[in-house]
Design an enzyme around this catalytic site. Sequence first.
Site, PDB file in Angstrom:
ATOM      1  CB  SER A 115      -8.847 -17.263   9.940  1.00 39.98           C
ATOM      2  OG  SER A 115     -10.248 -17.253   9.767  1.00 39.98           O
ATOM      3  CB  SER A 147      -4.830  20.266  26.821  1.00 43.61           C
ATOM      4  OG  SER A 147      -4.096  21.080  27.731  1.00 43.61           O
ATOM      5  CD  GLU A 193      -3.302  -8.247   6.029  1.00 44.00           C
ATOM      6  OE1 GLU A 193      -4.133  -8.214   6.960  1.00 44.00           O
ATOM      7  OE2 GLU A 193      -3.256  -9.172   5.197  1.00 44.00           O
ATOM      8  CB  THR A 242       8.353  -2.481 -13.526  1.00 45.84           C
ATOM      9  OG1 THR A 242       8.198  -3.236 -14.730  1.00 45.84           O
ATOM     10  CG2 THR A 242       9.834  -2.360 -13.188  1.00 45.84           C
ATOM     11  CG  HIS A 243       4.104  -1.396 -14.866  1.00 47.43           C
ATOM     12  ND1 HIS A 243       3.514  -0.152 -14.843  1.00 47.43           N
ATOM     13  CD2 HIS A 243       5.261  -1.246 -15.581  1.00 47.43           C
ATOM     14  CE1 HIS A 243       4.262   0.704 -15.513  1.00 47.43           C
ATOM     15  NE2 HIS A 243       5.331   0.071 -15.970  1.00 47.43           N
ATOM     16  CG  ASN A 280      -4.535 -13.930   8.091  1.00 50.63           C
ATOM     17  OD1 ASN A 280      -4.533 -14.528   7.017  1.00 50.63           O
ATOM     18  ND2 ASN A 280      -5.546 -14.000   8.942  1.00 50.63           N
ATOM     19  CG  ASN A 326       0.862  32.270  24.879  1.00 48.10           C
ATOM     20  OD1 ASN A 326       0.023  31.539  25.395  1.00 48.10           O
ATOM     21  ND2 ASN A 326       0.549  33.439  24.343  1.00 48.10           N
ATOM     22  CE  LYS A 338      -6.181 -16.586   5.093  1.00 50.02           C
ATOM     23  NZ  LYS A 338      -7.244 -15.593   5.321  1.00 50.02           N
TER      24      LYS A 338
END
Length: 454
Positions: free
Chosen positions: A274, A20, A287, A152-153, A282, A107, A280
Amino acid sequence: MWKGRFQEETSALLQQYSESISFDWRLWRHDIEGSIAHSAALEAAGLLTAEERSKIVAGLREIGGEIESGQFRFKTELEDIHMNIEAELTRRIGDAGAKLHTARSRNDQVALDIRLYLRSECDALAGLLRDFQRALVDLATRERDVIIPGYTHLQRAQPVYFAHHLLAYVEMTERDLGRVTDARKRLNVLPLGSGAIAGSTIPLDRELVARLLEFPAVTQNSMDAVSDRDFAVELLAALSLVAMHLSRLSEDVILWASSEFQFIAISDAYTTGSSLMPQKKNPDVAELTRGKTGRVYGNLMALLTILKGLPMTYNRDMQEDKEPVFDSIDTVKSALAVFTGMLHGIRANPAACAAAVADPLLLATDLADYLVNRGVPFRKAHEIIGRAVALCVERALPLPSISLADYQALSSVFADDLYAVFDLGKAMSARRAIGAPSPENVAAQLARWQAALA
């Protein structure tokens, strides 16, 4: 470390599978801190001389300096951070180093290290959450006069101040900070001294170690102390909520910055282009943050799944707790930092916001309230305004262009003062209830948060 019991060398394949150190190396500072405190308890119990402890402390600090500078070479065959440090200490100072693990198991040692690590990370997270809140409040203050449609929605609903919308995320973040703070309180208990499962016949002063490491309490059950990872689950749950709130804000930012909305512009420093389309720009920060939220959720589910079937007490499965914890902390910290930077570079587009909020349908509920204030039951008022909206759709006219005669045909309660309802400034000023977005309320909330975050 277990060569007395075994007759064969550990398989190289198993060493590679079980190591580890490739990820728990980051606990080095906390491992050294815990070992120095443990050595004080050993000296107090008469198990180390002052000279031996002095050698241990000096050796540990020397190793720590080398790790910090990148000069220390970790060895996979020593499995983890604990044995890498202990073996090197013993190589350097001899028998005094071999005494350090007296009355201690890996431990309770790792249980201590992870608590020390998370305690420190909670403090760092708290600072980042505060910085994020300050960035939101700064943006809200800069754009305090901008009004946008609330949704809303994802349909236009009612007008709100842009600042009011941003302050909603400040409130969410305050709850996030409370959860991180609460998690810190519960993890801030000393497990060292619990041994592998049942403590030790060598009685060390655990309260001395607790004082040295600034733990306000010690664990009261050795079995629980070495097997408990509730505190890690709790912190990952808190971080999942932080990530969820960042993801929701990401979605708002993505929509606001789109060509269809154009409510905001993000600085070039926090956007990308892009490889094919030169026009573009972005919103990659938003995102990526939205996407990384899934990783944070997955880490929480991974840790819950690791723990759900384990019998008491420590099982090697628990080695798998660290990577989800480390990853969630790294992910949320970086997301908070980069989002905070992005917020400082966001500017509103007042013209686009004004055009969107000029839609009279945003004040349809205000028109229903006009009727209610004249004695019409709300459900009836709702129906009347719904019919007025249907009439607008049929005639391709906005609500203010419907004649008084047409309104009175829907309800005799309408009078010529109904058109004052469509004054946006008056409509915003009328939203005076606690928590509503009147200009006075928004100004008061900005002042409250500015003072709180100063």
